[in-house]
Write an enzyme that holds these catalytic residues in place. Structure first.
Site, PDB file in Angstrom:
ATOM      1  N   GLU A 152       0.864  -1.187   0.000  1.00 32.26           N
ATOM      2  CA  GLU A 152       0.000   0.000   0.000  1.00 32.26           C
ATOM      3  C   GLU A 152       0.896   1.231   0.000  1.00 32.26           C
ATOM      4  O   GLU A 152       2.058   1.149   0.391  1.00 32.26           O
ATOM      5  CB  GLU A 152      -0.861   0.023   1.278  1.00 32.26           C
ATOM      6  CG  GLU A 152      -1.827  -1.135   1.380  1.00 32.26           C
ATOM      7  CD  GLU A 152      -2.335  -1.333   2.807  1.00 32.26           C
ATOM      8  OE1 GLU A 152      -2.023  -0.506   3.693  1.00 32.26           O
ATOM      9  OE2 GLU A 152      -3.029  -2.329   3.036  1.00 32.26           O
ATOM     10  N   ARG A 187      -2.391   9.074  11.946  1.00 32.63           N
ATOM     11  CA  ARG A 187      -3.055   7.783  12.122  1.00 32.63           C
ATOM     12  C   ARG A 187      -4.345   7.988  12.896  1.00 32.63           C
ATOM     13  O   ARG A 187      -4.341   8.639  13.945  1.00 32.63           O
ATOM     14  CB  ARG A 187      -2.104   6.878  12.914  1.00 32.63           C
ATOM     15  CG  ARG A 187      -2.590   5.465  13.185  1.00 32.63           C
ATOM     16  CD  ARG A 187      -2.297   4.606  12.004  1.00 32.63           C
ATOM     17  NE  ARG A 187      -2.551   3.200  12.243  1.00 32.63           N
ATOM     18  CZ  ARG A 187      -1.621   2.302  12.522  1.00 32.63           C
ATOM     19  NH1 ARG A 187      -0.364   2.677  12.665  1.00 32.63           N
ATOM     20  NH2 ARG A 187      -1.935   1.029  12.653  1.00 32.63           N
ATOM     21  N   LYS A 192       2.407   4.511   1.502  1.00 29.07           N
ATOM     22  CA  LYS A 192       2.577   4.990   2.871  1.00 29.07           C
ATOM     23  C   LYS A 192       2.168   6.454   2.881  1.00 29.07           C
ATOM     24  O   LYS A 192       2.876   7.318   2.373  1.00 29.07           O
ATOM     25  CB  LYS A 192       4.025   4.826   3.345  1.00 29.07           C
ATOM     26  CG  LYS A 192       4.187   5.242   4.797  1.00 29.07           C
ATOM     27  CD  LYS A 192       5.564   4.914   5.334  1.00 29.07           C
ATOM     28  CE  LYS A 192       5.651   5.127   6.832  1.00 29.07           C
ATOM     29  NZ  LYS A 192       5.189   6.427   7.299  1.00 29.07           N
TER      30      LYS A 192
HETATM   31  P1  AMP Z   1       6.273   5.862  10.794  1.00 25.45           P
HETATM   32  O1  AMP Z   1       5.363   6.978  11.234  1.00 25.45           O
HETATM   33  O2  AMP Z   1       7.338   6.312   9.882  1.00 25.45           O
HETATM   34  O3  AMP Z   1       6.741   5.033  11.965  1.00 25.45           O
HETATM   35  O4  AMP Z   1       5.414   4.841   9.893  1.00 25.45           O
HETATM   36  C1  AMP Z   1       4.337   4.115  10.383  1.00 25.45           C
HETATM   37  C2  AMP Z   1       3.068   4.918  10.202  1.00 25.45           C
HETATM   38  O5  AMP Z   1       2.742   5.064   8.817  1.00 25.45           O
HETATM   39  C3  AMP Z   1       1.836   4.221  10.756  1.00 25.45           C
HETATM   40  O6  AMP Z   1       1.755   4.368  12.141  1.00 25.45           O
HETATM   41  C4  AMP Z   1       0.722   4.954  10.025  1.00 25.45           C
HETATM   42  O7  AMP Z   1       0.396   6.120  10.749  1.00 25.45           O
HETATM   43  C5  AMP Z   1       1.355   5.382   8.728  1.00 25.45           C
HETATM   44  N1  AMP Z   1       0.809   4.759   7.503  1.00 25.45           N
HETATM   45  C6  AMP Z   1       0.724   5.417   6.345  1.00 25.45           C
HETATM   46  N2  AMP Z   1       0.218   4.631   5.399  1.00 25.45           N
HETATM   47  C7  AMP Z   1      -0.049   3.439   5.965  1.00 25.45           C
HETATM   48  C8  AMP Z   1      -0.577   2.199   5.480  1.00 25.45           C
HETATM   49  N3  AMP Z   1      -0.929   2.051   4.208  1.00 25.45           N
HETATM   50  N4  AMP Z   1      -0.688   1.162   6.360  1.00 25.45           N
HETATM   51  C9  AMP Z   1      -0.314   1.312   7.653  1.00 25.45           C
HETATM   52  N5  AMP Z   1       0.195   2.458   8.178  1.00 25.45           N
HETATM   53  C10 AMP Z   1       0.329   3.511   7.337  1.00 25.45           C
END
Ligand code: AMP
Length: 537
Positions: free
Chosen positions: A235, A242, A237
């Site tokens: 998917e 969130r 990102k």
């Molecule tokens: P990070 O904030 O860099 O730790 O990345 C993880 C976060 O990416 C998750 O906690 C979500 O808030 C976000 N995220 C964005 N797109 C997605 C997706 N397709 N599936 C799950 N999380 C996602």
């Protein structure tokens, strides 16, 4: 801690020893005491379900200590600077005048409650000073540690869960799962105590901790992580906030990743979810979205903390929630169901804006993944989330079922531990930040770098004021601060270095943004930073 009071300290160092000490302690408490002790030992002054802030920061504690001891400011500062620990400082400065009345845990709970209800910093300092005069120094020091959410006794939530399991002869995995679902260790402790762990379940309007992703630096390492379980699901990102969206079919609520209610800020999301007319829980990422494209993250930030009734703001900054998972469908929990089945239920729903189902792609090799990555980046997204279609939903865990790929733009989530006044036009503001990742074994922040650039002048000015309230000690131009402000920093490379305690240093670090949505225990660890060594060097 001893019996039903809040004093005492343990030197237990090994995990098993600590667990035994905890279990013995938990076992001697009655129900009311147990609930409070579990909450406080998990580093919270109040249960997560009770979210009102207490506003008793280091400044208030310091004012109370000066008031009650009459100590000259200079002398106090010297002690504080030497110890760099507000709890220990409290203990040392109160020792000569300490009282003898050991408060019981319920007494302590009602004191914390009344402190929270007291309005204004000086009234709070006054109330705290009265308390400090009555109790032993060690008890006062623990209260300060509880208020600052930093016990510094090497207890992680996993260990507390184990301690509860041993204390009440229940399965540690069940305690862990109950904690993920309840998000409140006090409540879980009571369930373990009274043999009600089997009652744990996913409930509407009761947010669970989000499933987390691990990072891999490139397509090859992502695929080797899934070792032959192909194809993987991919998917985009999304770079937003969130959210967990709960609806019973007529009402809906939106929660952020720290389990706080944000319905008021995004009423259009709640309205759209409620209009589905069936009980569901979605996991999604909220973006500022206009004309088919994401707007930069700072645009979305303008809606945080503002009421969604401000129609003007809603029209100016429209949002879209990209739903990538469903945790409850028609009232049934899907947590133990593989992603492919959860997704197939999700696809039965007809979502309309501002809700949209996040698209899923399949990848079988690194070429597939790299081309999906390029497409995602070109359309303004951060990278990819790669998922195991057979993976279950693991609340609050980096289970390995989800891998994030953000290569070419490596970032780390870090916490500010020291800050210095800047130069030139930044002379009057704290603008040079030393930041840290988390040590894997102790959880303590370990410095990894310094950054000066990336934030706007208004952001720096606001952060400067906030950092002053977090001051722990000062030496010349430099302040040591409570580790509370989480930043996302980008950099060109990570190298081994003896310059910082982490043994690592960043090349050309710059601040991408302040991560208000992330808690300090969610920042990157030294080992996750180390994993980026080879690819970014
Ligand atoms: P990070 O904030 O860099 O730790 O990345 C993880 C976060 O990416 C998750 O906690 C979500 O808030 C976000 N995220 C964005 N797109 C997605 C997706 N397709 N599936 C799950 N999380 C996602």
């Amino acid at each position: 801690m001893t019996g039903s009071t809040c004093s005492g300290r343990t030197n237990a160092s090994s995990r098993r020893a600590k667990c035994g000490v905890l279990a013995d302690y938990f076992r001697q408490l009655n129900e009311a005491e147990l609930r409070h002790a579990a909450v406080w030992l998990s580093g919270h002054a109040f249960p997560c379900s009770d979210q009102a802030p207490h506003y008793t920061g280091p400044g208030v504690v310091r004012a109370a200590l000066l008031k009650v001891t009459g100590m000259p400011k200079m002398e106090y500062r010297q002690i504080e600077r030497g110890l760099n620990d507000l709890g220990r400082t409290t203990e040392i400065v109160l020792e000569p005048i300490a009282g003898e009345r050991n408060p019981s845990l319920p007494e302590l709970a009602s004191f914390l409650e009344s402190l929270r209800a007291t309005s204004g910093g000086s009234a709070k300092a006054e109330a705290l000073a009265v308390f400090f005069r009555e109790v032993p120094a060690i008890a006062a020091s623990f209260v300060v540690k509880i208020l600052s959410g930093d016990l510094r006794i090497g207890l992680k939530e996993g260990l507390l869960e184990e301690g509860l399991a041993v204390a009440f002869g229940v399965d540690a995995a069940e305690v862990r799962e109950a904690n993920m679902l309840e998000g409140d260790l006090g409540c879980v402790a009571l369930m373990a105590f009274s043999g009600r762990l089997h009652e744990r379940k996913l409930r509407l309007f009761h947010p669970v901790k989000c499933m987390l992703a691990r990072a891999e630096p490139d397509a090859e390492s992502v695929l080797s992580h899934f070792s032959g379980r192909l194809p993987v699901w991919v998917e985009k990102k999304f770079d937003g906030i969130r959210v967990q969206i709960h609806t019973d079919g007529s009402n809906a609520r939106v929660f952020t990743r720290d389990l706080k209610c944000a319905t008021g800020m995004f009423p259009e999301i709640a309205t759209a979810a409620a209009s589905l007319g069936r009980p569901v829980i979605f996991d999604a990422e909220l973006l500022a979205w206009k004309n088919g494209h994401p707007l930069p993250f700072f645009t979305l930030q303008r809606r945080l903390g503002r009421s969604g009734d401000d129609l003007f703001l809603g029209a100016e900054i429209p949002v879209m929630a990209f739903v990538f998972d469903v945790l409850m469908f028609d009232g049934n929990s899907l947590l133990k169901m593989p992603l492919s089945e959860r997704r197939s239920l999700l696809s039965q729903l007809e979502l309309t804006a501002p809700l949209r189902i996040a698209e899923v792609f399949e990848a079988r090799d690194a070429t597939n993944l790299n081309s999906l990555f390029e497409t995602a980046r070109r359309s303004g997204h951060e990278g990819l989330m790669v998922k195991d279609p057979m993976g279950l939903y693991a609340p609050g865990r980096r289970g390995g079922g989800w891998i994030k790929l953000k290569k070419q733009f490596a970032t780390l989530d870090v916490v500010v531990i020291e800050v210095e006044y800047g130069h030139g036009k930044r002379r009057g503001v704290l603008s040079d930040y030393t930041f840290a990742v988390r040590d894997d074994s102790t959880g303590a922040p370990v410095a990894i770098g310094k950054a000066y650039s990336g934030l706007t002048d208004p952001e720096i000015a606001a952060l400067s004021d906030e950092l002053l309230t977090l001051e722990v000690s000062r030496s010349g131009n430099k302040l040591t601060v409570e580790p509370q402000i989480v930043l996302e920093v980008a950099f060109d490379a990570i190298r081994e270095s003896s310059r910082h305690v982490s043994g690592l240093a960043l090349r050309f670090p710059r601040i991408v943004r302040i991560r208000r949505d992330k808690a300090v225990d969610e920042i990157d660890t030294a080992s996750s930073a180390r994993r980026l060594l080879t690819t970014c060097g």
